[in-house]
Design a protein around this motif. Structure first.
Motif, mmCIF file in Angstrom:
data_model
loop_
_atom_site.group_PDB
_atom_site.id
_atom_site.type_symbol
_atom_site.label_atom_id
_atom_site.label_comp_id
_atom_site.label_asym_id
_atom_site.label_seq_id
_atom_site.Cartn_x
_atom_site.Cartn_y
_atom_site.Cartn_z
ATOM 1 N N ALA A 64 0.838 -1.193 0.000
ATOM 2 C CA ALA A 64 0.000 0.000 0.000
ATOM 3 C C ALA A 64 0.878 1.249 0.000
ATOM 4 C CB ALA A 64 -0.942 -0.024 1.198
ATOM 5 N N ALA A 65 2.015 1.194 0.680
ATOM 6 C CA ALA A 65 2.944 2.329 0.679
ATOM 7 C C ALA A 65 3.489 2.590 -0.721
ATOM 8 C CB ALA A 65 4.078 2.081 1.673
ATOM 9 N N ASN A 66 3.759 1.525 -1.508
ATOM 10 C CA ASN A 66 4.175 1.710 -2.908
ATOM 11 C C ASN A 66 3.113 2.504 -3.660
ATOM 12 O OD1 ASN A 66 5.438 -1.687 -3.251
ATOM 13 N ND2 ASN A 66 6.608 0.133 -2.751
ATOM 14 N N LEU A 67 1.857 2.079 -3.528
ATOM 15 C CA LEU A 67 0.771 2.740 -4.248
ATOM 16 C C LEU A 67 0.586 4.170 -3.777
ATOM 17 C CD1 LEU A 67 -1.888 -0.116 -4.409
ATOM 18 C CD2 LEU A 67 -0.191 0.508 -6.116
ATOM 19 N N LYS A 68 0.802 4.409 -2.507
ATOM 20 C CA LYS A 68 0.592 5.741 -1.935
ATOM 21 C C LYS A 68 1.561 6.771 -2.516
ATOM 22 C CE LYS A 68 -0.887 7.498 2.514
ATOM 23 N NZ LYS A 68 -0.966 7.227 3.942
ATOM 24 N N THR A 69 2.697 6.328 -3.061
ATOM 25 C CA THR A 69 3.599 7.280 -3.716
ATOM 26 C C THR A 69 2.961 7.868 -4.968
ATOM 27 O OG1 THR A 69 4.737 5.693 -5.151
ATOM 28 C CG2 THR A 69 5.644 5.998 -2.917
ATOM 29 N N GLY A 70 1.950 7.176 -5.515
ATOM 30 C CA GLY A 70 1.257 7.653 -6.707
ATOM 31 C C GLY A 70 1.867 7.170 -8.000
ATOM 32 N N ILE A 71 3.163 6.833 -7.977
ATOM 33 C CA ILE A 71 3.850 6.363 -9.179
ATOM 34 C C ILE A 71 4.714 5.167 -8.814
ATOM 35 C CG2 ILE A 71 5.486 6.913 -11.023
ATOM 36 C CD1 ILE A 71 4.784 9.880 -10.594
ATOM 37 N N ILE A 72 4.539 4.081 -9.547
ATOM 38 C CA ILE A 72 5.407 2.914 -9.398
ATOM 39 C C ILE A 72 6.197 2.805 -10.695
ATOM 40 C CG2 ILE A 72 5.512 0.402 -9.166
ATOM 41 C CD1 ILE A 72 2.491 1.857 -7.825
ATOM 42 N N SER A 73 7.511 2.895 -10.606
ATOM 43 C CA SER A 73 8.382 2.773 -11.776
ATOM 44 C C SER A 73 8.924 1.355 -11.825
ATOM 45 C CB SER A 73 9.540 3.776 -11.691
ATOM 46 O OG SER A 73 9.044 5.090 -11.826
ATOM 47 N N GLY A 74 8.474 0.602 -12.811
ATOM 48 C CA GLY A 74 8.900 -0.781 -12.960
ATOM 49 C C GLY A 74 10.004 -0.913 -13.996
ATOM 50 N N THR A 75 11.013 -1.672 -13.660
ATOM 51 C CA THR A 75 12.087 -1.986 -14.609
ATOM 52 C C THR A 75 12.326 -3.492 -14.589
ATOM 53 O OG1 THR A 75 13.711 -1.472 -12.905
ATOM 54 C CG2 THR A 75 13.266 0.256 -14.519
ATOM 55 N N PRO A 76 11.356 -4.260 -15.085
ATOM 56 C CA PRO A 76 11.510 -5.712 -15.044
ATOM 57 C C PRO A 76 12.627 -6.184 -15.966
ATOM 58 C CG PRO A 76 9.573 -5.111 -16.327
ATOM 59 C CD PRO A 76 10.096 -3.848 -15.711
ATOM 60 N N THR A 77 13.250 -7.299 -15.592
ATOM 61 C CA THR A 77 14.300 -7.908 -16.413
ATOM 62 C C THR A 77 13.764 -9.124 -17.169
ATOM 63 O OG1 THR A 77 15.050 -9.250 -14.553
ATOM 64 C CG2 THR A 77 16.115 -7.101 -14.854
ATOM 65 N N ALA A 78 12.458 -9.332 -17.076
ATOM 66 C CA ALA A 78 11.727 -10.381 -17.791
ATOM 67 C C ALA A 78 10.249 -10.021 -17.631
ATOM 68 C CB ALA A 78 12.019 -11.749 -17.184
ATOM 69 N N ALA A 79 9.368 -10.763 -18.247
ATOM 70 C CA ALA A 79 7.942 -10.532 -18.015
ATOM 71 C C ALA A 79 7.684 -10.651 -16.513
ATOM 72 C CB ALA A 79 7.112 -11.539 -18.787
ATOM 73 N N ALA A 80 6.850 -9.770 -15.975
ATOM 74 C CA ALA A 80 6.665 -9.719 -14.521
ATOM 75 C C ALA A 80 5.197 -9.540 -14.165
ATOM 76 C CB ALA A 80 7.487 -8.573 -13.933
ATOM 77 N N THR A 81 4.844 -9.970 -12.962
ATOM 78 C CA THR A 81 3.512 -9.753 -12.403
ATOM 79 C C THR A 81 3.655 -8.897 -11.157
ATOM 80 O OG1 THR A 81 2.718 -11.872 -13.243
ATOM 81 C CG2 THR A 81 1.458 -10.867 -11.440
ATOM 82 N N TYR A 82 2.913 -7.794 -11.116
ATOM 83 C CA TYR A 82 2.870 -6.922 -9.945
ATOM 84 C C TYR A 82 1.493 -7.119 -9.310
ATOM 85 C CZ TYR A 82 6.996 -4.361 -11.701
ATOM 86 O OH TYR A 82 8.248 -4.004 -12.137
ATOM 87 N N THR A 83 1.472 -7.722 -8.132
ATOM 88 C CA THR A 83 0.214 -8.023 -7.455
ATOM 89 C C THR A 83 -0.140 -6.891 -6.509
ATOM 90 O OG1 THR A 83 0.702 -10.382 -7.609
ATOM 91 C CG2 THR A 83 -0.981 -9.708 -6.011
ATOM 92 N N LEU A 84 -1.381 -6.424 -6.598
ATOM 93 C CA LEU A 84 -1.857 -5.381 -5.694
ATOM 94 C C LEU A 84 -1.931 -5.930 -4.277
ATOM 95 C CD1 LEU A 84 -4.722 -3.898 -7.900
ATOM 96 C CD2 LEU A 84 -2.430 -2.944 -7.522
ATOM 97 N N PRO A 85 -1.835 -5.064 -3.267
ATOM 98 C CA PRO A 85 -1.967 -5.550 -1.891
ATOM 99 C C PRO A 85 -3.392 -6.029 -1.625
ATOM 100 C CG PRO A 85 -1.964 -3.158 -1.923
ATOM 101 C CD PRO A 85 -1.670 -3.612 -3.336
ATOM 102 N N THR A 86 -3.600 -6.673 -0.512
ATOM 103 C CA THR A 86 -4.957 -7.075 -0.144
ATOM 104 C C THR A 86 -5.778 -5.825 0.163
ATOM 105 O OG1 THR A 86 -4.526 -7.215 2.223
ATOM 106 C CG2 THR A 86 -4.073 -9.208 0.908
ATOM 107 N N GLY A 87 -7.075 -5.958 0.062
ATOM 108 C CA GLY A 87 -7.949 -4.843 0.414
ATOM 109 C C GLY A 87 -7.750 -4.398 1.854
ATOM 110 N N THR A 88 -7.516 -5.350 2.748
ATOM 111 C CA THR A 88 -7.310 -5.032 4.169
ATOM 112 C C THR A 88 -6.052 -4.190 4.360
ATOM 113 O OG1 THR A 88 -8.465 -7.037 4.832
ATOM 114 C CG2 THR A 88 -7.000 -6.034 6.471
ATOM 115 N N LEU A 89 -4.955 -4.574 3.712
ATOM 116 C CA LEU A 89 -3.714 -3.802 3.835
ATOM 117 C C LEU A 89 -3.835 -2.431 3.186
ATOM 118 C CD1 LEU A 89 -1.100 -6.631 3.142
ATOM 119 C CD2 LEU A 89 -1.603 -5.513 5.337
ATOM 120 N N PHE A 90 -4.535 -2.361 2.050
ATOM 121 C CA PHE A 90 -4.734 -1.077 1.380
ATOM 122 C C PHE A 90 -5.550 -0.136 2.257
ATOM 123 C CE2 PHE A 90 -6.653 1.766 -1.835
ATOM 124 C CZ PHE A 90 -5.504 2.185 -2.496
#
Length: 163
Positions: A64-90
């Motif tokens: 949730a802290a990642n999302l709270k920054t407003g911008i997530i900059s991804g630099t994957p080195t292969a195909a990647a999956t970014y899973t959102l936090p649980t609703g409870t943690l968010f």
């Protein structure tokens, strides 16, 4: 002369890692077939405070802290999956959220290899509406996706892809 400025400041957190107070501006409610009042921001410019984006590389569960920054900059080195936090943690990170309030965030894919696609996956009590695929920046433009996470019930959110 110059016009006056108005500053509205909510209360500061009172303990370590406490949440600061929220500021809520609520336009008037409509009746019958009328609609609620609008909130008009009339300005030649709008500024926001933007901290450093959260940096993520390969497959990860976003916090949730990642999302709270407003911008997530991804630099994957292969195909990647970014899973959102649980609703409870968010919800714990955004403790002042009420049902039907929402928060926007952007995920950028800065990889230059076209096969390094980011797929966004839903955490528990999160639903994604719209494309969850974020193509790589294949040398022409940075690929990105904008999401709006809306609270639909306690600890339950829908992330709509809006751009």
């Amino acid at each position: 002369g110059n016009g006056g400025a108005v500053a509205v400041t909510a209360g500061a957190a009172l303990s370590t890692n406490g949440q600061g107070g929220a500021v809520t501006i609520t336009p008037g409610a409509g009746t019958g077939t009328g609609f609620g009042g609008l909130l008009n921001l009339v300005s030649t410019s709008l500024t926001v405070t933007q901290g450093a984006p959260a940096a993520v590389t390969d497959t990860a569960t976003l916090t949730a802290a990642n999302l709270k920054t407003g911008i997530i900059s991804g630099t994957p080195t292969a195909a990647a999956t970014y899973t959102l936090p649980t609703g409870t943690l968010f919800e714990a990170e955004f403790s002042s959220f009420a049902t039907d309030q929402a928060f926007d965030f952007t995920i950028q894919n800065l990889a230059t290899n076209a096969t390094f696609i980011i797929t966004v996956a839903a955490g528990a009590s999160f639903t994604i509406v719209g494309s969850a695929r974020i193509d790589a920046n294949a040398g022409t433009a940075q690929a990105q996706a904008r999401f709006r996470a809306r609270r639909t019930a306690a600890n339950t959110f829908v992330a709509y892809r809006i751009a």
